[in-house]
Scaffold this active site. Structure first.
Site, mmCIF file in Angstrom:
data_model
loop_
_atom_site.group_PDB
_atom_site.id
_atom_site.type_symbol
_atom_site.label_atom_id
_atom_site.label_comp_id
_atom_site.label_asym_id
_atom_site.label_seq_id
_atom_site.Cartn_x
_atom_site.Cartn_y
_atom_site.Cartn_z
ATOM 1 N N ASN A 177 0.848 -1.195 0.000
ATOM 2 C CA ASN A 177 0.000 0.000 0.000
ATOM 3 C C ASN A 177 0.879 1.238 0.000
ATOM 4 O OD1 ASN A 177 -2.799 1.169 0.302
ATOM 5 N ND2 ASN A 177 -1.677 2.270 1.892
ATOM 6 N N TYR A 181 0.007 10.151 4.112
ATOM 7 C CA TYR A 181 -0.365 10.483 5.492
ATOM 8 C C TYR A 181 0.691 11.426 6.036
ATOM 9 C CZ TYR A 181 -1.957 5.606 4.706
ATOM 10 O OH TYR A 181 -2.447 4.437 4.190
ATOM 11 N N ARG A 182 0.266 12.502 6.706
ATOM 12 C CA ARG A 182 1.257 13.416 7.282
ATOM 13 C C ARG A 182 2.059 12.703 8.364
ATOM 14 N NH1 ARG A 182 -3.255 15.722 10.700
ATOM 15 N NH2 ARG A 182 -2.751 14.981 12.788
ATOM 16 N N TRP A 195 -1.415 7.665 10.308
ATOM 17 C CA TRP A 195 -2.360 6.958 9.436
ATOM 18 C C TRP A 195 -3.638 6.796 10.229
ATOM 19 C CZ3 TRP A 195 2.318 3.486 8.844
ATOM 20 C CH2 TRP A 195 2.561 2.777 10.011
ATOM 21 N N ASP A 291 -5.218 21.490 10.220
ATOM 22 C CA ASP A 291 -5.598 20.468 9.240
ATOM 23 C C ASP A 291 -6.376 21.031 8.058
ATOM 24 O OD1 ASP A 291 -5.812 17.755 8.340
ATOM 25 O OD2 ASP A 291 -5.716 17.175 10.447
HETATM 26 C C1 LIG Z 1 -2.250 16.459 1.463
HETATM 27 C C2 LIG Z 1 -2.931 15.264 2.053
HETATM 28 C C3 LIG Z 1 -2.687 14.892 3.370
HETATM 29 C C4 LIG Z 1 -3.301 13.781 3.919
HETATM 30 N N1 LIG Z 1 -3.017 13.432 5.216
HETATM 31 C C5 LIG Z 1 -3.558 12.306 5.737
HETATM 32 C C6 LIG Z 1 -3.187 11.889 7.053
HETATM 33 O O1 LIG Z 1 -2.426 12.537 7.744
HETATM 34 N N2 LIG Z 1 -3.724 10.725 7.513
HETATM 35 C C7 LIG Z 1 -4.587 9.964 6.774
HETATM 36 O O2 LIG Z 1 -5.017 8.913 7.222
HETATM 37 N N3 LIG Z 1 -4.972 10.364 5.521
HETATM 38 C C8 LIG Z 1 -4.459 11.507 4.993
HETATM 39 N N4 LIG Z 1 -4.809 11.902 3.733
HETATM 40 C C9 LIG Z 1 -5.806 11.140 2.985
HETATM 41 C C10 LIG Z 1 -5.238 9.875 2.402
HETATM 42 O O3 LIG Z 1 -4.103 10.151 1.624
HETATM 43 C C11 LIG Z 1 -6.284 9.197 1.525
HETATM 44 O O4 LIG Z 1 -7.399 8.873 2.322
HETATM 45 C C12 LIG Z 1 -5.775 7.954 0.829
HETATM 46 O O5 LIG Z 1 -6.809 7.413 0.048
HETATM 47 C C13 LIG Z 1 -5.314 6.928 1.829
HETATM 48 O O6 LIG Z 1 -4.827 5.821 1.139
HETATM 49 P P1 LIG Z 1 -5.122 4.338 1.654
HETATM 50 O O7 LIG Z 1 -6.568 4.090 1.364
HETATM 51 O O8 LIG Z 1 -4.207 3.527 0.827
HETATM 52 O O9 LIG Z 1 -4.817 4.285 3.096
HETATM 53 C C14 LIG Z 1 -4.211 13.028 3.153
HETATM 54 C C15 LIG Z 1 -4.463 13.389 1.827
HETATM 55 C C16 LIG Z 1 -3.839 14.499 1.276
HETATM 56 C C17 LIG Z 1 -4.133 14.873 -0.157
#
Ligand SMILES: Cc1cc2nc3c(=O)[nH]c(=O)nc-3n(C[C@H](O)[C@H](O)[C@H](O)COP(=O)(O)O)c2cc1C
Length: 492
Positions: A177, A181-182, A195, A291
């Protein structure tokens, strides 16, 4: 030409005149964020910025420039994904998923390559030393504080990585995957992994905790723009983001083995942080963080990453973004997802004509959907179907309208929907999971959601009064006024 790296993307942005190089020294503590915020709020999203002299806490100027707002305009998100219109990618998916059995043998054979289109450009693992490992820090050399990580808002818990690809593996299936995630800096060799519980990275971590095993994690910063975007895309678990990036780019993503753990990294990443999370260890406080809701997310407990190596190019560029009150750069990443995923949504909810997540709704707060209504109660069927799909399950307010409403025009949607509802009759409240960032829900990640049926009401839905007609001027009058318009002295 496919863009294979961050410098390729930056050069392409510069060629279209949408890059500003900032030569003035600017501090990584708040100043870069304040400049980026003003730029992102300008009409169209403003230019991409390359800060050539980012100043670190302590006053030293970093040799690593900071790029921000790279994806922050309609033109640049298309450029990054190699298309003229974002819908082109959705169209290719729609083509692939159109599995009508064709007539005739030749047409049937012609269908086969279409089915394999998604898997045509799988990631490739290169041997030899990749660009992202030209410089390697191990042991005492590791010092994340030397990287130009930003603090973006005054009350943030510290400095953050904001545009990463976090790479993990499902221990049961072996599926990779990549998630955006920040990540919070906790010192020279430690980070906190934000995450959220609904995301794949967190699912992998829970599985590793159950097995009692340490979890390898790599964080890649920079790479080809389609891969960076793919990290933010809500792909179903099991679909590899690098495979998806290959589909978007029509070109393989090149990977290489990490130097200190059993995972692959994008060969063209600018900087890679390798390490592990030990699920047996206590969690650490992460946040607060300004955020994308426009509010500070409260501090909470998340896993700590131990860094085992940092690798980078000889002259890397650090890619970052800023989140905050919309509109911001992340609107464009989310907008790409909205367009790309429309055909997949239609596959299971075929009456959907279009949908849109306006910037002010920060994705999970508000979704407009237009449908081709064919039977009574269909708006409710659509709401519940959407609340049953992946991250769409977290949508707080869904507004369903008829197919003739333009969901990309928020004023039009509210005008129609507000006219068409009797609130007690047409608003439905349901309970379920809500976004981690929802600070108003009754409980953390569990609360209520609202569906608004803004469609025309039918007699079979119990509406027996006459439904009024929308006013439209007749063609004849319009033509006469068009003909006299220039003589009227009205400037418009
Ligand atoms: C700039 C940005 C920052 C993000 N920060 C987070 C974060 O800190 N934690 C999180 O869970 N998702 C965050 N997201 C959302 C995830 O990237 C998004 O839900 C993604 O689909 C997660 O992938 P996954 O389904 O493979 O876990 C962020 C998205 C963007 C565009």
């Amino acid at each position: 030409m496919s863009l294979d790296s961050l410098p390729d993307f930056i050069a392409a942005i510069e060629r279209i005149g949408e890059l500003v190089r900032v030569r003035e020294p600017v501090h990584t503590h708040l100043e870069i964020a304040e400049i980026a915020d003003r730029v992102m709020k300008s009409p169209g999203g403003g230019p991409a910025l390359l800060f050539e002299k980012p100043v670190l806490p302590g006053g030293v100027t970093s040799e690593i420039p900071v790029a921000i707002n790279l994806f922050g305009s309609g033109r640049r998100i298309c450029l990054g994904l190699g298309v003229e219109r974002l819908d082109e990618i959705g169209d290719r998916i729609a083509e692939m998923t159109n599995l009508k059995v064709p007539e005739g043998l030749l047409a049937k054979l012609a269908m086969l390559p279409r089915l394999t289109e998604l898997a045509k450009f799988p990631p490739r693992t290169r041997s030899g030393r990749p660009a992202c490992q030209e410089v390697i820090w191990r042991g005492d050399d590791i010092d994340l504080e030397r990287l130009p990580l930003l603090q973006t808002w005054p009350k943030d818990g510290g400095r953050y990585i904001t545009l990463p690809m976090v790479i993990t593996r499902d221990p049961a299936s072996g599926a990779r995957n990549v998630g955006m995630y920040r990540i919070q800096l906790l010192g020279k060799r430690h980070l906190a992994m934000h995450w959220q519980r609904h995301k794949s990275g967190a699912a992998h971590w829970r599985e590793m905790a159950e097995r009692g095993e340490k979890m390898p994690v790599v964080i890649a910063i920079g790479g080809d723009p389609a891969s960076i975007y793919a990290g933010s895309a809500p792909l179903p678990p099991g679909i590899d983001e690098f495979l998806f990036a290959g589909f978007i780019r029509r070109e393989h993503v090149e990977l290489a083995r990490a130097v200190s753990c059993d995972l692959d990294v994008p060969a063209e990443a600018e900087i890679v942080i390798e390490g592990y999370v030990d699920p047996a260890e206590p969690l650490v406080m992460e946040g607060p963080f300004g955020d994308h809701t426009g509010f500070y997310s409260l501090a909470d407990r998340y896993p700590r990453l131990h860094v085992t190596a940092v690798t980078m190019k000889q002259r890397p560029v650090y890619a970052a973004t800023l989140v905050g009150r919309p509109p911001m750069e992340d609107y464009w990443l989310g907008h790409a997802t909205e367009r790309i995923f429309l055909p997949l949504l239609k596959l299971t909810v075929p009456e959907i004509v279009d949908y849109h997540m306006p910037a002010a709704g920060i994705f999970h707060n508000l979704v407009f959907v237009s449908i081709d209504k064919q039977y009574p109660g269909q708006a409710y069927k659509v709401m519940h179907a959407m609340w049953g799909q992946g991250l769409m399950s977290l949508a707080k307010v869904l507004v369903v309208v008829d197919k003739d409403v333009n969901v990309h025009d928020a004023d039009e949607v509210w005008w129609i929907a507000l006219n068409h509802i009797d609130p007690r009759r047409d608003v439905e409240f349901v309970r379920g999971p809500v976004d981690v960032l929802d600070h108003a829900s009754q409980h953390f990640t569990f609360g209520s959601k609202m569906g608004i049926d803004g469609t025309r009401k039918w007699p079979e839905e119990g509406f027996t009064r006459e439904w009024p007609e929308k006013m439209v001027m007749d063609e004849e009058t319009r033509r006469r006024v068009d003909a006299m318009w220039s003589r009227l002295g009205i400037k418009s």
